[in-house]
Design a protein around this motif. Structure first.
Motif, PDB file in Angstrom:
ATOM      1  N   HIS A   1      11.132 -31.437  35.889  1.00 49.85           N
ATOM      2  CA  HIS A   1      11.235 -32.879  36.122  1.00 49.85           C
ATOM      3  C   HIS A   1      12.660 -33.332  35.817  1.00 49.85           C
ATOM      4  O   HIS A   1      13.177 -33.093  34.720  1.00 49.85           O
ATOM      5  CB  HIS A   1      10.250 -33.636  35.226  1.00 49.85           C
TER       6      HIS A   1
ATOM      7  N   TYR B   1      12.634 -36.614  40.510  1.00 52.96           N
ATOM      8  CA  TYR B   1      12.048 -35.556  41.331  1.00 52.96           C
ATOM      9  C   TYR B   1      11.309 -34.599  40.404  1.00 52.96           C
ATOM     10  O   TYR B   1      11.774 -34.305  39.293  1.00 52.96           O
ATOM     11  CB  TYR B   1      13.136 -34.802  42.094  1.00 52.96           C
ATOM     12  N   SER B   2      10.154 -34.123  40.860  1.00 47.05           N
ATOM     13  CA  SER B   2       9.413 -33.138  40.077  1.00 47.05           C
ATOM     14  C   SER B   2       8.797 -32.090  40.986  1.00 47.05           C
ATOM     15  O   SER B   2       8.438 -32.379  42.146  1.00 47.05           O
ATOM     16  CB  SER B   2       8.325 -33.806  39.228  1.00 47.05           C
TER      17      SER B   2
ATOM     18  N   TYR C   1       7.373 -33.781  44.339  1.00 47.89           N
ATOM     19  CA  TYR C   1       7.152 -35.234  44.318  1.00 47.89           C
ATOM     20  C   TYR C   1       8.457 -36.005  44.152  1.00 47.89           C
ATOM     21  O   TYR C   1       9.406 -35.546  43.503  1.00 47.89           O
ATOM     22  CB  TYR C   1       6.242 -35.620  43.149  1.00 47.89           C
TER      23      TYR C   1
ATOM     24  N   ASP D   1       9.390 -39.281  42.188  1.00 54.19           N
ATOM     25  CA  ASP D   1       8.757 -40.001  41.074  1.00 54.19           C
ATOM     26  C   ASP D   1       9.379 -41.374  40.857  1.00 54.19           C
ATOM     27  O   ASP D   1      10.601 -41.544  40.954  1.00 54.19           O
ATOM     28  CB  ASP D   1       8.887 -39.195  39.779  1.00 54.19           C
TER      29      ASP D   1
ATOM     30  N   LYS E   1       3.701 -43.573  35.712  1.00 49.92           N
ATOM     31  CA  LYS E   1       4.510 -42.963  36.766  1.00 49.92           C
ATOM     32  C   LYS E   1       3.734 -42.880  38.076  1.00 49.92           C
ATOM     33  O   LYS E   1       2.590 -42.411  38.111  1.00 49.92           O
ATOM     34  CB  LYS E   1       4.960 -41.565  36.343  1.00 49.92           C
TER      35      LYS E   1
ATOM     36  N   SER F   1       3.928 -41.125  41.836  1.00 53.24           N
ATOM     37  CA  SER F   1       4.579 -39.976  42.461  1.00 53.24           C
ATOM     38  C   SER F   1       4.130 -39.863  43.909  1.00 53.24           C
ATOM     39  O   SER F   1       2.928 -39.934  44.205  1.00 53.24           O
ATOM     40  CB  SER F   1       4.227 -38.688  41.707  1.00 53.24           C
ATOM     41  N   TYR F   2       5.115 -39.671  44.793  1.00 55.82           N
ATOM     42  CA  TYR F   2       4.807 -39.536  46.211  1.00 55.82           C
ATOM     43  C   TYR F   2       5.088 -38.095  46.638  1.00 55.82           C
ATOM     44  O   TYR F   2       6.190 -37.570  46.433  1.00 55.82           O
ATOM     45  CB  TYR F   2       5.655 -40.505  47.039  1.00 55.82           C
TER      46      TYR F   2
ATOM     47  N   GLN G   1       0.189 -39.877  43.743  1.00 54.46           N
ATOM     48  CA  GLN G   1      -0.326 -39.541  42.414  1.00 54.46           C
ATOM     49  C   GLN G   1       0.115 -40.617  41.432  1.00 54.46           C
ATOM     50  O   GLN G   1       1.200 -41.191  41.568  1.00 54.46           O
ATOM     51  CB  GLN G   1       0.214 -38.191  41.952  1.00 54.46           C
ATOM     52  N   TYR G   2      -0.704 -40.878  40.442  1.00 55.15           N
ATOM     53  CA  TYR G   2      -0.310 -41.813  39.389  1.00 55.15           C
ATOM     54  C   TYR G   2      -0.926 -41.370  38.070  1.00 55.15           C
ATOM     55  O   TYR G   2      -1.991 -40.757  38.021  1.00 55.15           O
ATOM     56  CB  TYR G   2      -0.733 -43.247  39.723  1.00 55.15           C
TER      57      TYR G   2
ATOM     58  N   TYR H   1       1.997 -35.738  30.172  1.00 56.63           N
ATOM     59  CA  TYR H   1       1.633 -36.579  31.310  1.00 56.63           C
ATOM     60  C   TYR H   1       0.199 -36.260  31.703  1.00 56.63           C
ATOM     61  O   TYR H   1      -0.192 -35.087  31.788  1.00 56.63           O
ATOM     62  CB  TYR H   1       2.565 -36.320  32.486  1.00 56.63           C
TER      63      TYR H   1
END
Length: 274
Positions: A106, A129-130, A168, A170, A195, A197-198, A225-226, A242
């Motif tokens: 991350h 970014y992750s 993702y 973020d 957070k 995340s797309y 994602q959340y 997380y």
């Protein structure tokens, strides 16, 4: 006649001799006055020097104070982050297990917005970014152009590699508390937030001997994602966790007719850079 002249000379000599102590006293007094004047002049110069020194010191302190005020008005903390996590799949279907090491990386930037005068309470919003690499025993293949999922029994099948990787973009937002000061970057911190995340890229890979299956852009993964997270620690070392609040897969993704309703728990270390 000579006798009277000798007596006259003698009296003149006595008079001159008698006046020497007076002259010496006058000279001594004059010297004392000169010495006193010189001392007064030295003291006066020293006093002027001391006053100037005090004024210069005050100007320096005022300048330093002004500089500190200017720096303090721009004082922000922890604006870049790098995290390393171990990723755990939660709510796994029967028979699903993780193997090897499922890792996450991350990185990102957070804009720090202090809320109080001391600037140790703040909120931060950012962009990051992750990449999360899940190694497990769900084999993903394609049947009639659609993803197909099955659990591989590791006691019966010895596969070489099986994983899916999710990349993702973020959008974190967090509340911050810390013991930092403008002079020191060694401090305690507690940062907690939410957070979004797309999913920008996903790929799965299964390798067993000569069989190799790769799938890119699987639409069964949830695009959004959340979850909630927390980071806390001292100086360099900060624990990070997380927890995803929704499933990694859409309801269409099923194993034996049951939805793969798995979410993620990521735990590891977070490193902050000013």
């Amino acid at each position: 006649m000579k006798k009277y002249f000798s007596i006259f000379i003698f009296f003149i000599f006595l008079s001159a001799f008698a006046q020497d102590p007076v002259k010496e006293k006058q000279i001594k007094q004059a010297q004392e006055r000169e010495e006193q004047e010189r001392i007064k002049e030295v003291l006066s110069n020293d006093k002027t020097t001391d006053i100037r020194k005090v004024e210069e010191d005050k100007k320096k302190k005022d300048s330093i104070s002004a500089t500190v005020t200017v720096i303090d008005s721009l004082y922000r903390e922890d604006q870049f982050y790098i995290g390393l996590t171990y990723d755990l799949l939660q709510n796994r279907p029967d028979g699903v297990s993780q193997n090897s090491f499922s890792s996450g990386v991350h990185i990102g930037f957070l804009r720090d917005f202090p809320l109080n005068k001391r600037r140790n309470v703040a909120i931060a919003v950012g962009l990051g970014y992750s990449m999360n690499d899940y190694r497990q025993n769900i084999k993903i293949t394609e049947v009639d152009g659609k993803p197909f999922y099955e659990v591989v029994n590791e006691n019966d099948v010895n596969f070489d590699k099986n994983k899916f990787a999710l990349h993702y973009l973020d959008l974190p937002i967090e509340f911050r508390w810390r013991t930092s000061t403008i002079q020191s970057h060694r401090f305690w911190r507690i940062y907690t937030g939410f957070k979004l995340s797309y999913l920008v890229l996903n790929k799965s890979k299964y390798v067993q001997g000569n069989e190799k299956v790769r799938i890119f852009g699987n639409d069964d993964f949830n695009k959004l994602q959340y979850g909630a997270y927390i980071s806390f620690g001292y100086n360099t070392w900060n624990f990070h966790a997380y927890y995803g609040l929704n499933s990694l897969f859409k309801s269409e993704a099923k194993i034996d007719g049951k939805s793969i309703d798995m979410n993620t728990l990521n735990i590891g270390l977070m490193f902050y850079i000013l």
